[in-house]
Scaffold this active site. Sequence first.
Site, PDB file in Angstrom:
ATOM      1  N   SER A   1       0.798  -1.244   0.000  1.00  0.00           N
ATOM      2  CA  SER A   1       0.000   0.000   0.000  1.00  0.00           C
ATOM      3  C   SER A   1       0.824   1.284   0.000  1.00  0.00           C
ATOM      4  O   SER A   1       0.258   2.370  -0.152  1.00  0.00           O
ATOM      5  CB  SER A   1      -0.927   0.030   1.208  1.00  0.00           C
ATOM      6  OG  SER A   1      -2.000  -0.843   1.004  1.00  0.00           O
TER       7      SER A   1
ATOM      8  N   LYS B   1       0.255   3.418  -2.855  1.00  0.00           N
ATOM      9  CA  LYS B   1      -0.965   4.228  -3.077  1.00  0.00           C
ATOM     10  C   LYS B   1      -0.702   5.731  -3.198  1.00  0.00           C
ATOM     11  O   LYS B   1      -1.218   6.362  -4.128  1.00  0.00           O
ATOM     12  CB  LYS B   1      -1.980   3.930  -1.967  1.00  0.00           C
ATOM     13  CG  LYS B   1      -2.547   2.507  -2.049  1.00  0.00           C
ATOM     14  CD  LYS B   1      -3.346   2.163  -0.804  1.00  0.00           C
ATOM     15  CE  LYS B   1      -3.958   0.773  -0.887  1.00  0.00           C
ATOM     16  NZ  LYS B   1      -4.579   0.380   0.391  1.00  0.00           N
TER      17      LYS B   1
ATOM     18  N   TYR C   1      -2.944  -2.828 -10.445  1.00  0.00           N
ATOM     19  CA  TYR C   1      -2.849  -2.573  -8.999  1.00  0.00           C
ATOM     20  C   TYR C   1      -2.017  -3.658  -8.307  1.00  0.00           C
ATOM     21  O   TYR C   1      -1.137  -3.357  -7.492  1.00  0.00           O
ATOM     22  CB  TYR C   1      -4.262  -2.492  -8.412  1.00  0.00           C
ATOM     23  CG  TYR C   1      -4.300  -2.398  -6.905  1.00  0.00           C
ATOM     24  CD1 TYR C   1      -3.878  -1.246  -6.240  1.00  0.00           C
ATOM     25  CD2 TYR C   1      -4.768  -3.468  -6.132  1.00  0.00           C
ATOM     26  CE1 TYR C   1      -3.906  -1.172  -4.848  1.00  0.00           C
ATOM     27  CE2 TYR C   1      -4.801  -3.392  -4.746  1.00  0.00           C
ATOM     28  CZ  TYR C   1      -4.367  -2.249  -4.107  1.00  0.00           C
ATOM     29  OH  TYR C   1      -4.395  -2.177  -2.734  1.00  0.00           O
TER      30      TYR C   1
ATOM     31  N   TYR D   1      -4.661   4.632   7.881  1.00  0.00           N
ATOM     32  CA  TYR D   1      -6.020   4.079   7.960  1.00  0.00           C
ATOM     33  C   TYR D   1      -6.737   4.515   9.229  1.00  0.00           C
ATOM     34  O   TYR D   1      -6.625   5.660   9.641  1.00  0.00           O
ATOM     35  CB  TYR D   1      -5.994   2.546   7.852  1.00  0.00           C
ATOM     36  CG  TYR D   1      -5.236   2.079   6.656  1.00  0.00           C
ATOM     37  CD1 TYR D   1      -5.664   2.435   5.375  1.00  0.00           C
ATOM     38  CD2 TYR D   1      -4.091   1.321   6.779  1.00  0.00           C
ATOM     39  CE1 TYR D   1      -4.961   2.026   4.265  1.00  0.00           C
ATOM     40  CE2 TYR D   1      -3.390   0.905   5.674  1.00  0.00           C
ATOM     41  CZ  TYR D   1      -3.826   1.268   4.425  1.00  0.00           C
ATOM     42  OH  TYR D   1      -3.132   0.883   3.343  1.00  0.00           O
TER      43      TYR D   1
ATOM     44  N   VAL E   1       1.253  -3.728   3.828  1.00  0.00           N
ATOM     45  CA  VAL E   1       1.211  -5.035   4.505  1.00  0.00           C
ATOM     46  C   VAL E   1       2.476  -5.862   4.257  1.00  0.00           C
ATOM     47  O   VAL E   1       2.646  -6.917   4.852  1.00  0.00           O
ATOM     48  CB  VAL E   1      -0.049  -5.866   4.136  1.00  0.00           C
ATOM     49  CG1 VAL E   1      -1.298  -5.234   4.703  1.00  0.00           C
ATOM     50  CG2 VAL E   1      -0.159  -6.072   2.636  1.00  0.00           C
TER      51      VAL E   1
HETATM   52  O1  DON Z   1      -4.763  -4.462  -1.665  1.00  0.00           O
HETATM   53  C1  DON Z   1      -4.104  -5.214  -0.960  1.00  0.00           C
HETATM   54  O2  DON Z   1      -4.655  -6.024  -0.273  1.00  0.00           O
HETATM   55  C2  DON Z   1      -2.582  -5.139  -0.902  1.00  0.00           C
HETATM   56  N1  DON Z   1      -1.984  -5.360  -2.128  1.00  0.00           N
HETATM   57  C3  DON Z   1      -2.114  -3.867  -0.294  1.00  0.00           C
HETATM   58  C4  DON Z   1      -2.718  -3.669   1.058  1.00  0.00           C
HETATM   59  C5  DON Z   1      -1.858  -2.955   2.015  1.00  0.00           C
HETATM   60  O3  DON Z   1      -0.673  -2.904   1.938  1.00  0.00           O
HETATM   61  C6  DON Z   1      -2.577  -2.367   3.173  1.00  0.00           C
HETATM   62  N2  DON Z   1      -1.685  -1.614   4.021  1.00  0.00           N
HETATM   63  N3  DON Z   1      -1.291  -1.677   5.104  1.00  0.00           N
END
Ligand code: DON
Length: 425
Positions: A64, A67, A189, A241, A259
């Site tokens: 993320s 983003k 994405y 978040y 993540v």
């Molecule tokens: O969309 C997802 O689930 C992952 N590729 C990215 C999510 C993420 O890193 C959330 N952040 N803490």
Amino acid sequence: MAELVQRRLDRIRAEHAEVADGELADYIPELAGVDPDGFGLSLSTSDGFIYESGQAATEFTIQSISKPLTYALALHLIGLDAVDARIGVEPSGEAFNEISVDRVTNNPKNPMINAGAITAVSLIPAGSPDERFELIHDFYSACVGRRLELDHDVYTSEKASGARNRAIGYMLQSFEALDDDPDEVLDVYYRQCSLRVTCTDLARMGATLARGGMNPVTGRRVTSAAVVRRTLSVMVTCGMYDGAGDWVSAVGMPAKSGVGGGIVAVLPGQLGIGVYSPRLDDKGNSVRGVLTCRSLSEQLGLHFLTVRRDARATLRAVYEPRSGVRVYEAHGDLLFSGAEEVLRVAERERDRYDVTILDVSRVDDIDDTAREMLSALGAALRADGKEGHLVDPDGVVARAGSPEIRFRTVDDVLDALDRRRRPTP
Ligand code: DON
């Protein structure tokens, strides 16, 4: 001298090294296989100097943290109004993968949750998904200053297990928030999330944002200051978040987590920080990453409401009144970044002097961090076989009772040196 900063970073990382709370992200199967103990910290100054502690060279997927970059690229390529028409800027107070849109606009609430991030991908103007990914890949690489690689295993793992994101994609399509085919947008994405970085890359990316869109190492402007201002604003309110409120109060730096275990934090005008530790809390933020950023902010005085001015012009003059004697004249507000600059310049130029004079008579304000760092300079110079003197008429660095001799002017120091050299009759 610069090792005074290095030691502080090592100490802060060591404070949290034993913490084993949190879990690896396992909803993307490939992420569950990483070493849970990996722990790295990097800090880039606004001129691109890097401090590293621990596993700063370990690669992990950006997830993320991509983003804000894709959001910045969308702003850069199609402009603020066109992006604002499709993605909000309000904190959602929801989990990152919430299947939701704003009830009034039917648009995603912000670009840091998945719904907004997927929409941001769809706004990158391109003729094909591959071309869109290349624009994204080029932009991230320019922010970091090296060509990033794709982790194919993580990409295929996320693509195969992405039911939640597919649900978000089709939900967006049903609300007419997405013009393109959801699966094609999601494929890009997943690829952007699977680019591999180190925490030094994150620190460099942070420094590029701290410099208003100019990569301090390559000297290349990747986007405008206006785009960066908007991107950092959204990172402040939505980057962590539903943990964003705590984060802003305790750490006070625009930031983004992923993540994969990374966190990037930015102190505008001053520095970028990258931390890696893959065990996550229930919000999806790195446990040790959050603790480390909190300690960095508290111990180095980095909260953005504390740091009021750009500290880049701290050294107002550097000159040599006589051979082997070098004067460093500081001015303005001396905080962590300013003190770091003084120490690093003194280190870089160590072959050019036997005696240094640090003149802080024009410093308006100083915080405890900078005071401690500069007070330690005298001892560091002595350990290096050099001499250091302090021109500090108002006791800005050396407080009353300190053993440090405080001179009133540079000439007073030079007179004292002359007296010492003159043979006694
Ligand atoms: O969309 C997802 O689930 C992952 N590729 C990215 C999510 C993420 O890193 C959330 N952040 N803490």
